[in-house]
Design a protein around this motif. Structure first.
Motif, PDB file in Angstrom:
ATOM      1  N   GLU A   1      58.674  22.193  29.236  1.00  0.00           N
ATOM      2  CA  GLU A   1      59.258  22.800  28.048  1.00  0.00           C
ATOM      3  C   GLU A   1      60.761  22.996  28.244  1.00  0.00           C
ATOM      4  N   GLN A   5      64.882  26.953  24.965  1.00  0.00           N
ATOM      5  CA  GLN A   5      64.310  27.096  23.626  1.00  0.00           C
ATOM      6  C   GLN A   5      64.216  28.566  23.268  1.00  0.00           C
ATOM      7  N   GLU A  10      55.458  29.269  17.532  1.00  0.00           N
ATOM      8  CA  GLU A  10      54.264  29.239  18.375  1.00  0.00           C
ATOM      9  C   GLU A  10      54.383  30.245  19.519  1.00  0.00           C
ATOM     10  N   GLN A  11      55.561  30.317  20.157  1.00  0.00           N
ATOM     11  CA  GLN A  11      55.777  31.278  21.229  1.00  0.00           C
ATOM     12  C   GLN A  11      55.708  32.705  20.701  1.00  0.00           C
ATOM     13  N   ASP A  12      56.180  32.894  19.489  1.00  0.00           N
ATOM     14  CA  ASP A  12      56.132  34.207  18.848  1.00  0.00           C
ATOM     15  C   ASP A  12      54.684  34.686  18.717  1.00  0.00           C
ATOM     16  N   GLN A  14      52.124  33.645  20.478  1.00  0.00           N
ATOM     17  CA  GLN A  14      51.575  33.870  21.814  1.00  0.00           C
ATOM     18  C   GLN A  14      51.992  35.236  22.353  1.00  0.00           C
ATOM     19  N   MET A  15      53.242  35.614  22.139  1.00  0.00           N
ATOM     20  CA  MET A  15      53.712  36.917  22.603  1.00  0.00           C
ATOM     21  C   MET A  15      52.954  38.053  21.935  1.00  0.00           C
ATOM     22  N   ASP A  93      56.248  39.256  30.184  1.00  0.00           N
ATOM     23  CA  ASP A  93      56.687  38.136  31.005  1.00  0.00           C
ATOM     24  C   ASP A  93      55.717  37.876  32.155  1.00  0.00           C
ATOM     25  N   LYS A  96      52.167  36.562  30.952  1.00  0.00           N
ATOM     26  CA  LYS A  96      52.207  35.166  30.510  1.00  0.00           C
ATOM     27  C   LYS A  96      52.396  34.237  31.706  1.00  0.00           C
ATOM     28  N   GLN A 100      49.837  31.297  32.850  1.00  0.00           N
ATOM     29  CA  GLN A 100      50.292  29.919  33.021  1.00  0.00           C
ATOM     30  C   GLN A 100      49.996  29.410  34.422  1.00  0.00           C
ATOM     31  N   ASN A 214      59.761  33.934  30.683  1.00  0.00           N
ATOM     32  CA  ASN A 214      59.192  33.422  29.434  1.00  0.00           C
ATOM     33  C   ASN A 214      59.786  34.094  28.200  1.00  0.00           C
ATOM     34  N   LYS A 215      60.772  34.940  28.394  1.00  0.00           N
ATOM     35  CA  LYS A 215      61.317  35.667  27.248  1.00  0.00           C
ATOM     36  C   LYS A 215      62.831  35.822  27.381  1.00  0.00           C
TER      37      LYS A 215
END
Length: 271
Positions: A1, A5, A10-12, A14-15, A93, A96, A100, A214-215
């Protein structure tokens, strides 16, 4: 990724799912001892239900129009509210990342087994080729051509011993030449397959070990300078209305009491 970004829908989503997870909630409860902080009796009938209700009242998450996530925490102690909000952001963070890595480690185990199994297969094929070379099978097509030519010359010359040696070599080629040729033809394709597997294996190792954030933190939570709730003017209004209503009720009760007393007095005088 793309690590740069920022603000993907989509990330929103997921959070938001992670923020509402039991793992995040339980770790916040444990770190700040919220059962005690909210003064909930652990021996009550439904302490966890009461605690969850209190958390739902005081902690909320919302998506902004800019595809970011906002964490709001209400508490009697403004510093506690800020600490909880920042901790939740940190947990977002770490949780996630843990999810992962769990998935990446499982993928690594699969790719690793596939890579080393294929590597073992390739080594076995190389061992077979080495054994065939020791038997004299080096280049099937070229050897057949040269031995056939040499055999014809030996026969024409009447050289029986040379003919016998060439026949023995040709017999070996007849017996093992097909295997040698098949392995050689497959080796090129197998080397390409092994190269692709190695690339996947190296990528899987990186995925399983990386700990990139991740954020992006737009604003760190800080203690509020004034109360957000209850609002002072609202308390005053409610208190005033309450006192006014109590006064009206008291007046009505007094009037009714006086009427009852007057009625009794009139009845007594009439008698």
């Amino acid at each position: 990724e793309n690590i740069m970004q920022f603000g993907a829908e989509e990330q929103d989503e997921q959070m938001m799912q992670i923020l509402h997870s039991d793992e995040v909630r339980d770790r916040v409860i444990k770190k700040y001892n919220l059962m005690d902080h909210y003064r909930i009796n652990p021996n009550s009938t439904y302490p966890r239900t009461e605690l969850n209700r209190k958390i739902d009242e005081n902690i909320s998450f919302s998506r902004t129009e800019y595809l970011s996530v906002r964490i709001d925490v209400m508490d009697e102690d403004p510093q506690m509210a800020a600490n909880i909000a920042n901790t939740i952001g940190d947990l977002l963070d770490s949780v996630k990342t843990r999810m992962q890595q769990d998935r990446a480690k499982k993928a690594l185990a699969i790719v690793e087994k596939e890579y080393f199994d294929f590597l073992h297969y390739m080594n076995a094929r190389e061992d077979t080729l080495n054994k065939l070379r020791m038997l004299g099978v080096l280049n099937y097509d070229a050897q057949v051509e040269r031995l056939s030519e040499a055999y014809g010359k030996a026969v024409m010359a009447g050289n029986a011993s040379a003919t016998k040696i060439i026949e023995d070599k040709m017999n070996i080629l007849v017996q093992y030449g097909g295997i040698y040729t098949a392995i050689i033809q497959d080796m090129e394709h197998d080397r390409l397959a092994l190269s692709r597997l190695k690339t996947k294996y190296e990528e899987a190792k990186v995925d399983a070990s990386q700990e990139l954030p991740n954020k992006f933190v737009v604003n760190v939570a800080t203690p509020a300078e004034k109360k957000a709730y209850p609002v002072r003017w609202l308390i005053v209004v409610v208190s005033t209305l309450g006192a006014f209503l109590l006064s009206i009720i008291a007046v009505i009760l007094l009037e009714n009491l006086n009427r009852i007393r007057f009625a009794r007095y009139s009845e007594s005088t009439h008698q």
